[in-house]
Design a protein around this motif. Structure first.
Motif, PDB file in Angstrom:
ATOM      1  N   TRP A  87       0.428   7.476  -5.995  1.00  0.00           N
ATOM      2  CA  TRP A  87      -0.848   8.154  -6.219  1.00  0.00           C
ATOM      3  C   TRP A  87      -0.775   9.619  -5.785  1.00  0.00           C
ATOM      4  N   LEU A  88      -0.128   9.860  -4.651  1.00  0.00           N
ATOM      5  CA  LEU A  88       0.025  11.232  -4.176  1.00  0.00           C
ATOM      6  C   LEU A  88       0.876  12.063  -5.120  1.00  0.00           C
ATOM      7  N   LEU A 122       0.162   2.664 -11.157  1.00  0.00           N
ATOM      8  CA  LEU A 122      -0.172   2.176  -9.817  1.00  0.00           C
ATOM      9  C   LEU A 122      -0.306   0.656  -9.809  1.00  0.00           C
ATOM     10  N   MET A 123      -0.984   0.120 -10.807  1.00  0.00           N
ATOM     11  CA  MET A 123      -1.161  -1.335 -10.882  1.00  0.00           C
ATOM     12  C   MET A 123       0.156  -2.042 -11.199  1.00  0.00           C
ATOM     13  N   THR A 124       1.030  -1.354 -11.897  1.00  0.00           N
ATOM     14  CA  THR A 124       2.346  -1.927 -12.192  1.00  0.00           C
ATOM     15  C   THR A 124       3.236  -1.918 -10.956  1.00  0.00           C
ATOM     16  N   LEU A 125       3.086  -0.891 -10.149  1.00  0.00           N
ATOM     17  CA  LEU A 125       3.919  -0.723  -8.960  1.00  0.00           C
ATOM     18  C   LEU A 125       3.483  -1.609  -7.801  1.00  0.00           C
ATOM     19  N   ALA A 126       2.231  -1.997  -7.758  1.00  0.00           N
ATOM     20  CA  ALA A 126       1.675  -2.720  -6.611  1.00  0.00           C
ATOM     21  C   ALA A 126       2.451  -3.992  -6.241  1.00  0.00           C
ATOM     22  N   PRO A 127       2.826  -4.848  -7.195  1.00  0.00           N
ATOM     23  CA  PRO A 127       3.535  -6.081  -6.815  1.00  0.00           C
ATOM     24  C   PRO A 127       5.059  -5.943  -6.800  1.00  0.00           C
ATOM     25  N   VAL A 136       0.819  -1.207   0.000  1.00  0.00           N
ATOM     26  CA  VAL A 136       0.000   0.000   0.000  1.00  0.00           C
ATOM     27  C   VAL A 136       0.857   1.262   0.000  1.00  0.00           C
ATOM     28  N   SER A 137       1.967   1.259   0.742  1.00  0.00           N
ATOM     29  CA  SER A 137       2.778   2.474   0.860  1.00  0.00           C
ATOM     30  C   SER A 137       3.319   2.930  -0.483  1.00  0.00           C
TER      31      SER A 137
END
Length: 238
Positions: A122-123, A131-136, A115-116
């Motif tokens: 996002w900020l 964002l979806m690429t960065l999540a995992p 999440v961080s």
């Protein structure tokens, strides 16, 4: 004479073992340099990557040809990953004793690590694709690429994020843990494995067998949890 030199140079760089040879040589030199200096910018993965990119550009060797040359190393990734089960087995009793703390750490730290990064991006105004690429980012490349593709990210870019995360974690993770006065091998291993995956586990194994075992365990659990839960979570939220 110049023609002979040019022909010899072309024959050398296009030899099937050229890419494999320079990869092993550069990595070994990086390990020696890091062991002697402990300078974080000589971290073997980072240093090897930078030097190899420079060598490929200078030699004019095509990446596809280089990739084919180092294919034996890619085949060894499987056995090397399975070999991480050895320190896990040797520390199985210790892992059973700390099963509850391990699960709590997986829940809290796993959510925070995922999440961080997404929240910070996002900020900063990142688009949904990023964002979806960065999540995992905190799991190994094969899992991260599959998950990113499933939740609407870019698999190739996810591999880049994974590499950056692992290298930075291996470089600054131990110093940050020292700064926070985290000295327990299990805690250090869990932190390295959950945030810096395979590269962090390699670094943890340099500290101790127990630290490496818990790092390998954390990397495995984080990978499974991310592969199973992250797509479900994204499907529920989006």
């Amino acid at each position: 004479m110049n023609l002979d030199f040019s022909a010899a140079w072309q024959a050398l760089i296009h030899h099937p073992l050229f890419g494999l040879g320079i990869t092993l040589a550069v990595y070994q030199l990086a390990v020696i340099a890091y062991e002697r200096t402990r300078w974080i910018f000589l971290q073997p993965v980072l240093f090897s990557m930078v030097v190899l990119v420079a060598l490929l550009l200078l030699s004019g060797l095509d990446y596809g040809e280089y990739s084919a040359s180092v294919s034996p190393l890619i085949l060894l990734l499987g056995p090397s990953t399975v070999a991480l089960a050895v320190p896990l087995y040797l520390n199985l009793r210790r892992i059973r004793q700390l099963l509850v703390p391990i699960l709590v750490t997986l829940l809290v730290a796993g959510v925070f690590a995922t999440v961080s990064g997404v929240l910070l991006a996002w900020l900063l105004g990142a688009e949904r694709l990023v964002l979806m690429t960065l999540a995992p980012k905190s799991v190994t490349s094969p899992i991260a690429m599959l998950v990113a593709d499933e939740i609407g990210g870019v698999a190739a870019l996810a591999a880049v994020f994974v590499m950056i995360t692992g290298v930075l974690g291996a470089m600054f993770g131990p110093a940050l843990l020292d700064l926070c006065r985290v000295s327990h091998p299990a805690a250090r291993g869990m932190a390295m494995g959950m945030t810096a995956h395979a590269v962090g586990t390699s670094r943890a194994l340099q500290e101790s067998e127990e630290c490496g075992a818990f790092s390998a365990l954390a990397m495995s659990l984080m990978g499974v949890a991310t592969a199973v839960l992250l797509p479900l979570l994204v499907a529920l939220i989006v």
